[in-house]
Design a protein around this motif. Sequence first.
Motif, PDB file in Angstrom:
ATOM      1  N   GLU A   1      32.380  -3.561  19.362  1.00  0.00           N
ATOM      2  CA  GLU A   1      31.357  -2.569  19.715  1.00  0.00           C
ATOM      3  C   GLU A   1      30.450  -2.284  18.525  1.00  0.00           C
ATOM      4  O   GLU A   1      29.242  -2.111  18.692  1.00  0.00           O
ATOM      5  CB  GLU A   1      32.028  -1.279  20.187  1.00  0.00           C
ATOM      6  CG  GLU A   1      32.527  -1.330  21.615  1.00  0.00           C
ATOM      7  CD  GLU A   1      31.375  -1.223  22.603  1.00  0.00           C
ATOM      8  OE1 GLU A   1      30.865  -0.113  22.809  1.00  0.00           O
ATOM      9  OE2 GLU A   1      30.979  -2.266  23.162  1.00  0.00           O
TER      10      GLU A   1
ATOM     11  N   LYS B   1      28.012  -5.098  18.283  1.00  0.00           N
ATOM     12  CA  LYS B   1      27.021  -5.044  19.358  1.00  0.00           C
ATOM     13  C   LYS B   1      25.877  -4.084  19.029  1.00  0.00           C
ATOM     14  O   LYS B   1      24.719  -4.328  19.408  1.00  0.00           O
ATOM     15  CB  LYS B   1      27.679  -4.627  20.673  1.00  0.00           C
ATOM     16  CG  LYS B   1      28.344  -5.762  21.433  1.00  0.00           C
ATOM     17  CD  LYS B   1      28.885  -5.297  22.769  1.00  0.00           C
ATOM     18  CE  LYS B   1      27.781  -4.782  23.691  1.00  0.00           C
ATOM     19  NZ  LYS B   1      26.775  -5.817  24.035  1.00  0.00           N
TER      20      LYS B   1
ATOM     21  N   ILE C   1      34.477  -4.452  29.260  1.00  0.00           N
ATOM     22  CA  ILE C   1      33.793  -5.652  28.750  1.00  0.00           C
ATOM     23  C   ILE C   1      33.193  -6.525  29.848  1.00  0.00           C
ATOM     24  O   ILE C   1      32.516  -7.497  29.552  1.00  0.00           O
ATOM     25  CB  ILE C   1      34.763  -6.511  27.905  1.00  0.00           C
ATOM     26  CG1 ILE C   1      36.023  -6.910  28.709  1.00  0.00           C
ATOM     27  CG2 ILE C   1      35.189  -5.755  26.660  1.00  0.00           C
ATOM     28  CD1 ILE C   1      35.947  -8.207  29.419  1.00  0.00           C
TER      29      ILE C   1
ATOM     30  N   ASP D   1      30.726  -6.423  31.813  1.00  0.00           N
ATOM     31  CA  ASP D   1      29.279  -6.634  31.804  1.00  0.00           C
ATOM     32  C   ASP D   1      28.734  -6.912  30.406  1.00  0.00           C
ATOM     33  O   ASP D   1      27.512  -6.959  30.225  1.00  0.00           O
ATOM     34  CB  ASP D   1      28.567  -5.413  32.396  1.00  0.00           C
ATOM     35  CG  ASP D   1      28.909  -5.202  33.872  1.00  0.00           C
ATOM     36  OD1 ASP D   1      29.057  -6.217  34.589  1.00  0.00           O
ATOM     37  OD2 ASP D   1      29.044  -4.038  34.283  1.00  0.00           O
ATOM     38  N   LYS D   2      29.626  -7.094  29.440  1.00  0.00           N
ATOM     39  CA  LYS D   2      29.187  -7.349  28.065  1.00  0.00           C
ATOM     40  C   LYS D   2      29.423  -8.826  27.769  1.00  0.00           C
ATOM     41  O   LYS D   2      30.477  -9.228  27.285  1.00  0.00           O
ATOM     42  CB  LYS D   2      29.942  -6.442  27.092  1.00  0.00           C
ATOM     43  CG  LYS D   2      29.660  -4.958  27.353  1.00  0.00           C
ATOM     44  CD  LYS D   2      30.538  -4.040  26.529  1.00  0.00           C
ATOM     45  CE  LYS D   2      30.248  -2.578  26.853  1.00  0.00           C
ATOM     46  NZ  LYS D   2      31.152  -1.647  26.168  1.00  0.00           N
TER      47      LYS D   2
END
Length: 347
Positions: free
Chosen positions: A67, A70, A91, A93-94
């Motif tokens: 994170e 990101k 996670i 959609d990451k």
Amino acid sequence: MIVNSTKLLLDRNSLYHNMDYLKKVKKKKLLPVVKANAYGHGTEEIIGALYDYGQKEFAVARYVEAERIKKMGLKDIKILVFESIGDYSMIIDKNDIYISVNNLEELKSALNYGVPPERIQIKLDFGFGRNGIYLSEMQEVKKIVEGQKTRFGGLYSHLFAVDYEDGLEYIKKFDDVVNLLGKDRFEMIHLQNSAATLTYDCDMVTHVRAGMVVYGLQDDGFYERNLKQVFSLESEIAGIRNLENSKYIAYRPKEEGQSAKYIAKIKLGYADGFLKSNEGGFCLIGNKEYEILQVTMDNTFISVDSGIKEGDRVILYHNVPMVTSKNNMTIYELLTILSPRIPREFV
């Protein structure tokens, strides 16, 4: 007024040299491990420099570290998280976060949740008491792998400090598993950690997973002279006192036989992760070593001579073998405990 007079200075050229050297010698892609604040060097600083260098794949231990990366807003990167995620909703959609599945049930549950295979890396356990899917379960893993329409993100294990012959045996077992599951079914295959990177060659892998060697750090018993140390822990003399008429040095009475005539202070203490066990060790001012007398919460006091003046540069941890022996800790242990109060900067 001296502000942030203690800094962990980073050498970009040494960092790039280490990356180039490892890729040249191993003839593989690199997966740099940037966990634990990039081994204490600074997550944003190291990843930013590696990204400028062209590196897009990274590995961390924990989701919170992914994170943090990101938030840097980098494009087209891949971040592998070693530890189990647990909650796949964090996670799903990451697309730049890739997960490790560390047992057979995790593999099944991740796929059932809808995590794409290309974002899943399967870890194997060779009986090191860590984590990973057991070799006895490989036939079931084979069925799962063959049942997917796309490739998995990766297959890996951890080859750490083992006897040399044992290491060769584990490499052979790893190769057997890759052949069983199908090498072409995995985008990334990696086995060596830093120590094993220096010790073994593994033809089967696509990547070398390198942590401390990227930063030019090495374990006791391993030495590669072509690696360059990236960090330099430096400070400045923030004040000097004459001790001739003093009964005390900082917070302590002078010890019998104490010969220090002048004491210098730097803004670095155990609240910064510079341990009291450094007392009795040495730092470098100019080309001369000076004894560290006392480490307090926010300051360190050094025995100096009349030639030292305020503003002089002080280098800590300049003699890595001496420092690790004095603290009974490896250099990467000492670096990872350095506080965020110490700025990390490239020079």
